[in-house]
Design a protein around this motif. Structure first.
Motif, short mmCIF file in Angstrom:
data_model
loop_
_atom_site.label_atom_id
_atom_site.label_comp_id
_atom_site.label_asym_id
_atom_site.label_seq_id
_atom_site.Cartn_x
_atom_site.Cartn_y
_atom_site.Cartn_z
N SER A 144 0.84 -1.28 -0.03
CA SER A 144 0.11 -0.18 -0.11
C SER A 144 0.94 1.36 -0.09
CB SER A 144 -0.83 -0.23 0.94
OG SER A 144 -0.26 0.30 2.39
N THR A 145 2.20 1.05 0.34
CA THR A 145 3.04 2.35 0.25
C THR A 145 3.64 2.63 -1.35
OG1 THR A 145 5.17 1.01 0.78
CG2 THR A 145 3.61 1.87 2.54
N ALA A 146 3.42 1.56 -2.15
CA ALA A 146 3.85 1.86 -3.63
C ALA A 146 2.96 2.60 -4.28
CB ALA A 146 3.93 0.36 -4.11
N GLY A 147 3.52 3.01 -5.48
CA GLY A 147 2.61 3.67 -6.46
C GLY A 147 1.74 2.93 -7.24
N ARG A 148 2.29 1.63 -7.48
CA ARG A 148 1.47 0.83 -8.47
C ARG A 148 1.70 -0.83 -7.85
NH1 ARG A 148 2.69 -1.53 -14.21
NH2 ARG A 148 4.89 -0.39 -13.78
N VAL A 149 0.47 -1.49 -7.83
CA VAL A 149 0.63 -2.93 -7.57
C VAL A 149 0.24 -3.87 -8.70
CG1 VAL A 149 -0.12 -4.72 -5.88
CG2 VAL A 149 0.10 -2.36 -5.24
N PHE A 189 -2.22 -10.73 -13.79
CA PHE A 189 -3.64 -10.87 -13.85
C PHE A 189 -4.33 -9.63 -13.77
CE2 PHE A 189 -7.74 -11.79 -11.26
CZ PHE A 189 -8.16 -12.67 -12.14
N HIS A 190 -3.85 -8.63 -12.93
CA HIS A 190 -4.35 -7.33 -12.84
C HIS A 190 -3.44 -6.39 -12.27
CE1 HIS A 190 -7.87 -4.81 -12.03
NE2 HIS A 190 -7.76 -4.68 -10.74
N GLN A 191 -3.59 -4.92 -12.24
CA GLN A 191 -2.81 -3.99 -11.66
C GLN A 191 -3.73 -3.01 -11.10
OE1 GLN A 191 0.06 -2.08 -14.19
NE2 GLN A 191 -1.28 -2.19 -15.84
N GLN A 224 -7.23 -0.60 1.34
CA GLN A 224 -8.43 -1.30 1.12
C GLN A 224 -8.63 -1.94 -0.33
OE1 GLN A 224 -11.70 1.29 2.07
NE2 GLN A 224 -13.16 -0.07 1.25
N ARG A 225 -8.16 -1.06 -1.19
CA ARG A 225 -8.38 -1.63 -2.81
C ARG A 225 -7.48 -3.01 -3.13
NH1 ARG A 225 -6.63 3.30 -6.44
NH2 ARG A 225 -7.28 1.98 -7.92
N ILE A 226 -6.38 -2.86 -2.52
CA ILE A 226 -5.55 -3.98 -2.48
C ILE A 226 -6.26 -5.26 -1.80
CG2 ILE A 226 -3.30 -5.18 -2.05
CD1 ILE A 226 -2.20 -2.21 -2.02
N GLU A 231 -9.14 -5.89 -1.55
CA GLU A 231 -10.38 -6.32 -2.33
C GLU A 231 -10.16 -7.18 -3.46
OE1 GLU A 231 -12.20 -2.70 -2.97
OE2 GLU A 231 -13.37 -2.43 -0.65
N THR A 232 -8.84 -6.68 -4.06
CA THR A 232 -8.28 -7.51 -5.17
C THR A 232 -7.73 -8.87 -4.78
OG1 THR A 232 -7.82 -5.16 -6.20
CG2 THR A 232 -6.71 -7.22 -7.02
N LEU A 233 -7.40 -8.75 -3.71
CA LEU A 233 -6.72 -10.27 -3.30
C LEU A 233 -7.84 -11.04 -2.97
CD1 LEU A 233 -3.52 -8.91 -1.02
CD2 LEU A 233 -3.55 -10.22 -3.29
N THR A 234 -8.76 -10.71 -2.33
CA THR A 234 -10.06 -11.38 -2.07
C THR A 234 -10.74 -11.93 -3.38
OG1 THR A 234 -10.31 -9.94 0.16
CG2 THR A 234 -12.30 -11.17 -0.99
N MET A 235 -10.59 -10.99 -4.35
CA MET A 235 -11.08 -11.33 -5.75
C MET A 235 -10.41 -12.63 -6.23
SD MET A 235 -11.70 -8.99 -8.95
CE MET A 235 -9.79 -8.69 -9.17
N LEU A 236 -8.96 -12.48 -6.35
CA LEU A 236 -7.94 -13.35 -6.79
C LEU A 236 -8.41 -14.55 -6.17
CD1 LEU A 236 -4.63 -11.22 -7.01
CD2 LEU A 236 -6.20 -12.10 -9.09
N ALA A 237 -8.46 -14.57 -4.98
CA ALA A 237 -8.47 -15.94 -4.03
C ALA A 237 -9.77 -16.61 -4.15
CB ALA A 237 -8.48 -15.44 -2.47
#
Length: 274
Positions: free
Chosen positions: A229-234, A243-245, A258-260, A262-268
């Motif tokens: 969450s400290t990065a500029g892009r994941v 898969f996604h960024q 929070q956005r990260i 949610e994305t990890l939950t979607m991936l799982a």
């Protein structure tokens, strides 16, 4: 890096076409491992494509077995892809001769590992000097490089100590200093907060953010949502593919966290990338 590719004459002799190159370019990357004695093949990476701009702070996330460690090893020139191209400042890594690879990594890449990888028989100062010693730099040059760096990282007072005499957070700062002292184009971090407590993690992440604001390009592989969450892009890796960024934009660390998540939950859950 800017590269003037060719002159374009439009009535003005100073009119030139300028191509802006990404610092790191990854295209069509594949990595296939074959088990010994003619066993099955496993495709660890499949058609991975992305680029990293100079001064960017990128985090790469994915579940265990997703291929992110394989990707990091290829980016670090520690492994070669089965197919595809990785270029750093326009130079294709797989075409660098084996005899030149160690010097290339030392001169162009900085590494920060989860377990610090410091030598207990060397002082903190000598641990930081090590890549410069291997490069044949004089003590005067090494001292001139270390003095401002140690002050910036807050480790001046521990330079004469040994790794076993300092805390985990201090060890990681020393590891960062060792990675930065060669002034690398790209800083690679492999789970850098994995062995740290909460306080030391916060200190290290603030440090990464600080060196990035000063222009250092950072690429970090991590399981930690907090770190990412400290990065500029994941960049999210799943089953060997990008898969996604997510881009931070103007989001705070809390909102990006929070956005990260949610994305990890979607991936799982096997959801579709959006």
């Amino acid at each position: 890096m800017e590269r003037i590719s060719r002159s374009v004459y439009n009535g003005d002799r100073n009119d030139k076409e300028v191509i802006i190159m990404s610092l790191l370019e990854v295209s069509g990357l594949r990595k296939i491992y074959t088990a010994r004695f003619g066993g099955n093949q496993v495709e660890a990476l499949h058609n991975v494509n992305f680029s990293v701009e100079r001064g960017e702070y990128l985090a790469i996330m994915g579940e265990s077995g997703s291929g992110k460690t394989t990707l990091l090893n290829i980016l670090a020139a520690l492994d070669k892809p089965t197919a595809g191209v990785v270029k750093l400042e326009g130079r294709e890594l797989s075409k660098i001769r084996d005899a030149e690879l160690a010097a290339f990594r030392r001169d162009h890449l900085g590494f920060v590992f989860q377990e610090f990888n410091l030598l207990d028989t060397f002082t903190v100062e000598d641990n930081i000097y090590l890549p410069l010693v291997l490069a044949g730099r004089s003590y005067r040059v090494m001292h001139e490089l270390l003095t401002p760096l140690a002050e910036r990282l807050g480790i001046t007072e521990i330079l004469k100590k040994y790794p076993y005499e300092i805390s985990g957070g201090q060890k990681q700062r020393v590891a960062v200093a060792r990675a930065l002292i060669t002034k690398p184009e790209l800083l690679l971090a492999d789970e850098p907060t994995g062995a740290l407590d909460s306080k030391a993690t916060d200190e290290l992440l603030r440090l990464f953010a600080s060196v990035n604001r000063q222009g250092q390009t950072v690429l970090m592989v991590t399981h930690s949502v907090r770190a990412a969450s400290t990065a500029g892009r994941v960049l999210f890796i799943k089953d060997g593919e990008v898969f996604h960024q997510l881009y931070r934009g103007d989001a705070t660390n809390e909102l990006f966290y929070q956005r990260i998540s949610e994305t990890l939950t979607m991936l799982a859950g096997g959801g579709e990338a959006r």
